[in-house]
Scaffold this motif. Structure first.
Motif, PDB file in Angstrom:
ATOM      1  N   PRO A 102       0.809  -1.248  -0.064  1.00  0.00           N
ATOM      2  CA  PRO A 102       0.176  -0.062  -0.074  1.00  0.00           C
ATOM      3  C   PRO A 102       0.868   1.284  -0.094  1.00  0.00           C
ATOM      4  O   PRO A 102       1.984   1.454   0.766  1.00  0.00           O
ATOM      5  N   GLY A 103       0.504   2.233  -0.763  1.00  0.00           N
ATOM      6  CA  GLY A 103       1.222   3.560  -0.708  1.00  0.00           C
ATOM      7  C   GLY A 103       2.186   3.475  -1.784  1.00  0.00           C
ATOM      8  O   GLY A 103       3.127   4.594  -2.105  1.00  0.00           O
ATOM      9  N   THR A 104       2.647   2.432  -2.399  1.00  0.00           N
ATOM     10  CA  THR A 104       3.774   2.467  -3.513  1.00  0.00           C
ATOM     11  C   THR A 104       3.204   2.886  -4.809  1.00  0.00           C
ATOM     12  O   THR A 104       2.005   2.839  -5.144  1.00  0.00           O
TER      13      THR A 104
ATOM     14  N   PRO B  10      -6.552  -5.068  -4.299  1.00  0.00           N
ATOM     15  CA  PRO B  10      -7.468  -3.987  -3.629  1.00  0.00           C
ATOM     16  C   PRO B  10      -7.804  -3.042  -4.421  1.00  0.00           C
ATOM     17  O   PRO B  10      -7.560  -2.806  -5.664  1.00  0.00           O
ATOM     18  N   GLU B  11      -8.836  -2.042  -3.885  1.00  0.00           N
ATOM     19  CA  GLU B  11      -9.283  -0.861  -4.625  1.00  0.00           C
ATOM     20  C   GLU B  11      -8.182   0.096  -4.888  1.00  0.00           C
ATOM     21  O   GLU B  11      -7.037   0.088  -3.978  1.00  0.00           O
TER      22      GLU B  11
ATOM     23  N   SER C 116      -7.982  -6.902 -12.029  1.00  0.00           N
ATOM     24  CA  SER C 116      -9.028  -7.502 -11.348  1.00  0.00           C
ATOM     25  C   SER C 116      -8.505  -8.778 -11.183  1.00  0.00           C
ATOM     26  O   SER C 116      -7.668  -9.380 -11.993  1.00  0.00           O
ATOM     27  N   GLU C 117      -8.886  -9.402 -10.144  1.00  0.00           N
ATOM     28  CA  GLU C 117      -8.509 -10.756  -9.920  1.00  0.00           C
ATOM     29  C   GLU C 117      -8.992 -11.790 -10.832  1.00  0.00           C
ATOM     30  O   GLU C 117     -10.167 -11.678 -11.293  1.00  0.00           O
TER      31      GLU C 117
ATOM     32  N   ASP D 299      -1.612  -5.199   0.037  1.00  0.00           N
ATOM     33  CA  ASP D 299      -0.963  -5.567  -1.103  1.00  0.00           C
ATOM     34  C   ASP D 299      -1.431  -5.931  -2.408  1.00  0.00           C
ATOM     35  O   ASP D 299      -2.539  -6.343  -2.571  1.00  0.00           O
ATOM     36  N   ARG D 300      -0.993  -5.432  -3.678  1.00  0.00           N
ATOM     37  CA  ARG D 300      -1.435  -5.974  -4.683  1.00  0.00           C
ATOM     38  C   ARG D 300      -0.497  -6.925  -5.295  1.00  0.00           C
ATOM     39  O   ARG D 300       0.697  -6.636  -5.393  1.00  0.00           O
TER      40      ARG D 300
END
Length: 182
Positions: free
Chosen positions: A88-90, A112-113, A127-128, A149-150
């Protein structure tokens, strides 16, 4: 630029197997990921678990992910593959790839969104279970402003008509990383 996926029928097999690939990815120890070496593009938060590095199989990594390894065999002229994780935040700043003989693809595993990829003037959200293919030599950037995390399966394969061409020279930092993996 994003490419029409209908040109690449092998992607359907990956999409059909995405949950098994995701499950193997999530079972890996968190510390098995390594920061991508080109830190000037992102600072912190982007890490990878390599499976195939510029034509070199990473046997130990593939053995830890047998379903993923099997799925990768369906990709014609595969040159590179691995799990790509963005915290997150990357924000991976705008940049251009250097390998002119391949296309890059992503298979969404954990999405995640509020995370997306911009290639040229077009922005798409992952999209997953879905894929997209793009030209890595076009200016692109990625970000994850979500709360988790993505993770995608990132892979490169030879562009049609470039299957028998030698690969482009790697930047020194990337070449050094590949040599350490062998």
């Amino acid at each position: 630029m994003f490419l029409d996926q209908r040109q690449f029928p092998f992607l359907a097999d990956l999409r059909a197997r995405w949950e098994a690939i995701r499950d193997e990815c999530l079972a890996l120890p968190q510390d098995s990921y390594q920061p991508w070496v080109q830190r000037e593009m992102y600072g912190q938060g982007w890490s990878v678990y390599g499976l195939v590095a510029f034509g070199e199989r990473i046997e130990e990594a593939l053995a830890a992910c047998p379903d993923t390894a099997s799925a990768l065999t369906t990709i014609p002229h595969l040159t590179t593959a691995g799990f790509s994780r963005m915290a997150p935040g990357t924000h991976i700043t705008p940049h251009e790839g250097w390998v002119t003989t391949v296309y890059r693809a992503h298979l969404g595993l954990v999405v995640p969104e509020d995370c997306a990829l911009r290639v040229g003037d077009e922005t798409r959200q992952w999209s997953e279970g879905q894929t997209f293919v793009f030209d890595d030599t076009v200016i692109h950037e990625a970000w994850n402003y979500g709360s988790s995390d993505r993770i995608v399966l990132l892979f490169d394969f030879a562009r049609p008509g470039c299957e028998d061409m030698p690969q482009d020279e790697l930047p020194t930092t990337v070449a050094d990383l590949v040599r350490r993996k062998r």
